[in-house]
Motif scaffolding. Structure first.
Motif, PDB file in Angstrom:
ATOM      1  N   ARG A 279       1.096  20.341  39.751  1.00 36.94           N
ATOM      2  CA  ARG A 279       0.220  19.280  39.580  1.00 36.94           C
ATOM      3  C   ARG A 279      -0.662  19.070  40.571  1.00 36.94           C
ATOM      4  NH1 ARG A 279       3.923  15.806  40.283  1.00 36.94           N
ATOM      5  NH2 ARG A 279       4.760  15.712  38.387  1.00 36.94           N
TER       6      ARG A 279
ATOM      7  N   LEU B 264      -4.919  18.511  40.085  1.00 35.58           N
ATOM      8  CA  LEU B 264      -5.680  17.566  40.348  1.00 35.58           C
ATOM      9  C   LEU B 264      -6.640  18.020  41.297  1.00 35.58           C
ATOM     10  CD1 LEU B 264      -2.941  14.816  40.765  1.00 35.58           C
ATOM     11  CD2 LEU B 264      -4.623  14.786  39.164  1.00 35.58           C
TER      12      LEU B 264
ATOM     13  N   TYR C  25     -10.789  17.575  40.748  1.00 33.50           N
ATOM     14  CA  TYR C  25     -11.577  16.766  41.622  1.00 33.50           C
ATOM     15  C   TYR C  25     -12.655  17.513  42.096  1.00 33.50           C
ATOM     16  CZ  TYR C  25      -8.960  12.305  41.516  1.00 33.50           C
ATOM     17  OH  TYR C  25      -8.258  11.031  41.109  1.00 33.50           O
TER      18      TYR C  25
ATOM     19  N   TYR D 292      -9.344  12.487  37.999  1.00 36.92           N
ATOM     20  CA  TYR D 292      -8.184  12.347  36.879  1.00 36.92           C
ATOM     21  C   TYR D 292      -9.061  11.451  36.013  1.00 36.92           C
ATOM     22  CZ  TYR D 292      -4.059  10.506  34.514  1.00 36.92           C
ATOM     23  OH  TYR D 292      -3.246  10.179  33.497  1.00 36.92           O
TER      24      TYR D 292
ATOM     25  N   HIS E 252      -6.699  14.301  30.913  1.00 37.98           N
ATOM     26  CA  HIS E 252      -5.699  14.952  31.980  1.00 37.98           C
ATOM     27  C   HIS E 252      -4.259  14.520  31.894  1.00 37.98           C
ATOM     28  CE1 HIS E 252      -9.724  15.244  33.902  1.00 37.98           C
ATOM     29  NE2 HIS E 252      -9.537  16.518  33.403  1.00 37.98           N
TER      30      HIS E 252
ATOM     31  N   ILE F  50      -0.396  14.943  35.043  1.00 37.62           N
ATOM     32  CA  ILE F  50       0.279  13.809  35.451  1.00 37.62           C
ATOM     33  C   ILE F  50       1.853  14.231  35.004  1.00 37.62           C
ATOM     34  CG2 ILE F  50       0.963  11.558  35.813  1.00 37.62           C
ATOM     35  CD1 ILE F  50      -1.569  12.368  37.200  1.00 37.62           C
TER      36      ILE F  50
END
Length: 178
Positions: free
Chosen positions: A18, A22, A26, A33, A38, A42
């Motif tokens: 994860r 992430l 970014y 996110y 997305h 999560i």
């Protein structure tokens, strides 16, 4: 060259996977996110570990055991909207293996990890027996993404050619049984 190990993600890998995903959305995508795009990031365990026809792979650096790359596959075809209707019709859910989240940490790129992960996903799709096609889309603004996918498959739609540019996404099909 490091001898990375590639394996099906376990529940112990989820937090590291994860974090890598992430970081990628970014840093590389610049979007951060976005829940509608997305949600699987999560909760990758629900998206990829629980369903029998889905999988999440990780590549692990032998030097420190860190997860340095991810790749996922699920049985959902491209949704319309936001994707063009003809793609949703051509790649229906249940019959389409969609490749997702093929991400490699920048310091581990250009070592064949993404290609190895994709080959493992293609073998998973072939072994399933129920998939008739392999689909993915990519953001061509991500360095190296478009040439990488062009080396593996064929473009089935380039939204940059649409009136207004669409979402600037390039859609690919990778032949089954490569």
């Amino acid at each position: 060259m490091r001898d990375y190990s590639i394996r099906v993600a376990s529940p112990d890998d989820i937090d590291s996977a994860r974090a890598l995903m992430l970081d990628t959305v970014y840093r590389d995508f610049g979007t951060g996110y976005v829940p509608r795009w997305h949600a699987d990031i999560i909760d990758p365990a629900t998206a990829y570990l629980a369903p029998a026809r889905h999988t999440l792979l990780v590549a692990v650096d032998p030097a420190d055991g860190a997860v340095v790359a991810t790749a996922a596959l699920d049985s959902r075809g491209p949704a319309h909207p936001p994707n063009p209707r003809r793609l949703a019709d051509r790649f229906p859910s249940g019959e389409t293996a969609q490749l997702r989240r093929v991400y490699v940490r920048p310091e581990h790129r250009r070592r064949g990890l993404a290609r190895r992960l994709v080959e493992e996903l293609l073998a998973f799709a072939a072994a399933d027996g129920g998939y008739r096609s392999v689909y993915l889309h990519t953001d061509p603004a991500v360095p190296g993404a478009e040439p990488f996918w062009r080396s593996l498959g064929k473009v089935v739609h380039d939204e940059r050619e649409d009136l207004g540019g669409g979402n600037h996404v390039v859609h690919f099909e990778i032949p089954m049984g490569r």
